[in-house]
Write an enzyme that holds these catalytic residues in place. Structure first.
Site, PDB file in Angstrom:
ATOM      1  N   LYS A  21      -7.632  -4.679   4.906  1.00  0.00           N
ATOM      2  CA  LYS A  21      -6.313  -4.334   5.434  1.00  0.00           C
ATOM      3  C   LYS A  21      -5.314  -5.455   5.122  1.00  0.00           C
ATOM      4  CE  LYS A  21      -8.139  -0.601   7.126  1.00  0.00           C
ATOM      5  NZ  LYS A  21      -8.069   0.615   6.284  1.00  0.00           N
ATOM      6  N   CYS A  39      -2.102  -2.313   7.895  1.00  0.00           N
ATOM      7  CA  CYS A  39      -2.063  -3.274   6.775  1.00  0.00           C
ATOM      8  C   CYS A  39      -0.851  -4.191   6.811  1.00  0.00           C
ATOM      9  CB  CYS A  39      -2.161  -2.524   5.456  1.00  0.00           C
ATOM     10  SG  CYS A  39      -3.813  -1.824   5.228  1.00  0.00           S
ATOM     11  N   ASP A  89       0.793  -1.242   0.000  1.00  0.00           N
ATOM     12  CA  ASP A  89       0.000   0.000   0.000  1.00  0.00           C
ATOM     13  C   ASP A  89       0.823   1.289   0.000  1.00  0.00           C
ATOM     14  OD1 ASP A  89      -1.888  -1.964   0.208  1.00  0.00           O
ATOM     15  OD2 ASP A  89      -2.726  -1.307   2.125  1.00  0.00           O
ATOM     16  N   LYS A 130      -6.670  -4.899  -3.105  1.00  0.00           N
ATOM     17  CA  LYS A 130      -7.293  -5.555  -1.946  1.00  0.00           C
ATOM     18  C   LYS A 130      -8.323  -4.622  -1.311  1.00  0.00           C
ATOM     19  CE  LYS A 130      -3.471  -4.336   1.268  1.00  0.00           C
ATOM     20  NZ  LYS A 130      -4.202  -3.620   2.298  1.00  0.00           N
ATOM     21  N   GLN A 166       8.019 -13.005  21.964  1.00  0.00           N
ATOM     22  CA  GLN A 166       7.619 -14.399  22.223  1.00  0.00           C
ATOM     23  C   GLN A 166       8.277 -15.361  21.228  1.00  0.00           C
ATOM     24  OE1 GLN A 166       3.331 -14.817  23.438  1.00  0.00           O
ATOM     25  NE2 GLN A 166       3.161 -12.822  22.442  1.00  0.00           N
ATOM     26  N   GLU A 213      -4.634  -0.868  -1.330  1.00  0.00           N
ATOM     27  CA  GLU A 213      -5.942  -0.928  -0.669  1.00  0.00           C
ATOM     28  C   GLU A 213      -6.904  -0.005  -1.400  1.00  0.00           C
ATOM     29  OE1 GLU A 213      -6.000   0.073   3.524  1.00  0.00           O
ATOM     30  OE2 GLU A 213      -8.197   0.065   3.582  1.00  0.00           O
ATOM     31  N   VAL A 232       3.172   0.265   4.215  1.00  0.00           N
ATOM     32  CA  VAL A 232       2.455   1.020   5.251  1.00  0.00           C
ATOM     33  C   VAL A 232       1.036   0.490   5.421  1.00  0.00           C
ATOM     34  CG1 VAL A 232       3.831   3.088   4.857  1.00  0.00           C
ATOM     35  CG2 VAL A 232       1.713   2.786   3.560  1.00  0.00           C
ATOM     36  N   THR A 233       0.462   0.749   6.643  1.00  0.00           N
ATOM     37  CA  THR A 233       1.140   1.197   7.838  1.00  0.00           C
ATOM     38  C   THR A 233       1.485  -0.014   8.707  1.00  0.00           C
ATOM     39  OG1 THR A 233      -0.902   1.488   9.145  1.00  0.00           O
ATOM     40  CG2 THR A 233      -0.148   3.380   7.864  1.00  0.00           C
TER      41      THR A 233
HETATM   42  N1  TIU Z   1      -2.653   0.355   4.285  1.00  0.00           N
HETATM   43  C1  TIU Z   1      -3.096   0.628   5.516  1.00  0.00           C
HETATM   44  O1  TIU Z   1      -2.380   0.482   6.488  1.00  0.00           O
HETATM   45  N2  TIU Z   1      -4.383   1.154   5.634  1.00  0.00           N
HETATM   46  C2  TIU Z   1      -4.781   2.004   6.636  1.00  0.00           C
HETATM   47  O2  TIU Z   1      -5.936   2.411   6.676  1.00  0.00           O
HETATM   48  N3  TIU Z   1      -3.830   2.376   7.552  1.00  0.00           N
HETATM   49  C3  TIU Z   1      -3.957   3.300   8.553  1.00  0.00           C
HETATM   50  O3  TIU Z   1      -3.065   3.391   9.371  1.00  0.00           O
HETATM   51  N4  TIU Z   1      -5.007   4.102   8.572  1.00  0.00           N
END
Ligand code: TIU
Length: 226
Positions: A132, A162, A24, A129, A202, A72, A157-158
């Site tokens: 997430k 995701c 993303d 996609k 862990q 996304e 990200v993030t």
């Molecule tokens: N790609 C992804 O992480 N989608 C999000 O909506 N991330 C946020 O941190 N908002």
């Protein structure tokens, strides 16, 4: 087998069955005027990821690793967007609303596409996609199986949204995931730190974490003819 110095221990992988996954890296998350900013975030924090990720992308391409990009986003009629995802919170603009880069988080819009710095090359897989996680509602699993991929180098990200969701999905499906700490980004420094710690805690409960230079050292060794 190659071995990357990682946390909680060495990450062993065979380059022949390993892909680079870039999650993303879209204008909607990394540039002003998109989904990330409408949620109230400072998108400049994500841009720190771009230079190290460009280096990793070039190294992966040079080493012949398959590169898979994800995006996304939703269909223009929002039929694949759960109403709660669009309706929750108090964003400046909601998914599907018109923004400066086109409709927010809608496939085919300028803001939905991957940033210029990390543009896919022809032949690289781009997985669209709706969620997430990169496995939900996509053919990523089938594509990885067709390529014989069992290990994933995960970037993008993030970190806590995701990237986490995708690594958790991948781990449950039996993939071994190495997350590159400086090639994943968050709008929240605290979530970046804790998000990475959660993966490797862990005994590596759902993955491994390493700085990108540890992978680059490994790929450089790989390229030296024996
Ligand atoms: N790609 C992804 O992480 N989608 C999000 O909506 N991330 C946020 O941190 N908002």
């Amino acid at each position: 087998m190659n071995s990357v110095a990682a946390t909680p221990g060495p990450f062993s992988f065979d380059p022949a069955s390993t892909a680079l996954l870039i999650i993303d890296m879209q204008r909607d998350f990394c540039e002003p005027g998109g989904f990330g900013e409408t949620l109230g975030n400072d998108v400049s924090l994500l841009r720190e990821v771009i230079p190290p990720l460009q280096t990793v992308l070039a190294a992966a391409r040079a080493a012949g690793l398959p590169v898979i990009h994800t995006r996304e986003g939703h269909l223009p009629d929002l039929s694949d967007c759960p109403p709660a995802k669009r309706d929750r919170g108090e964003p400046a603009l909601r998914i599907g609303d018109a923004g400066p880069n086109g409709r927010i988080l809608i496939r085919g819009e300028y803001g939905h596409d991957i940033i210029d710095e990390l543009s896919p090359l022809p032949g690289e897989l781009v997985i669209d996609k709706p969620g997430k996680g990169a496995f939900f509602g996509t053919d990523l699993g089938a594509a990885l199986a067709a390529l014989g991929i069992t290990s994933l180098i995960v970037t993008g990200v993030t970190t806590e949204v995701c990237v986490h969701t995708t690594v958790r999905e991948a781990n449950d499906r039996g993939y071994e995931c190495l997350v590159l700490a400086d090639c994943v980004g968050s709008y929240f420094p605290e979530f970046q730190r804790v998000g990475l710690a959660m993966i490797a805690a862990q005994g590596g409960i759902f993955g491994w974490v390493a700085p990108s230079h540890a992978l680059l050292a490994c790929l450089a060794l790989e390229e030296i003819p024996s």
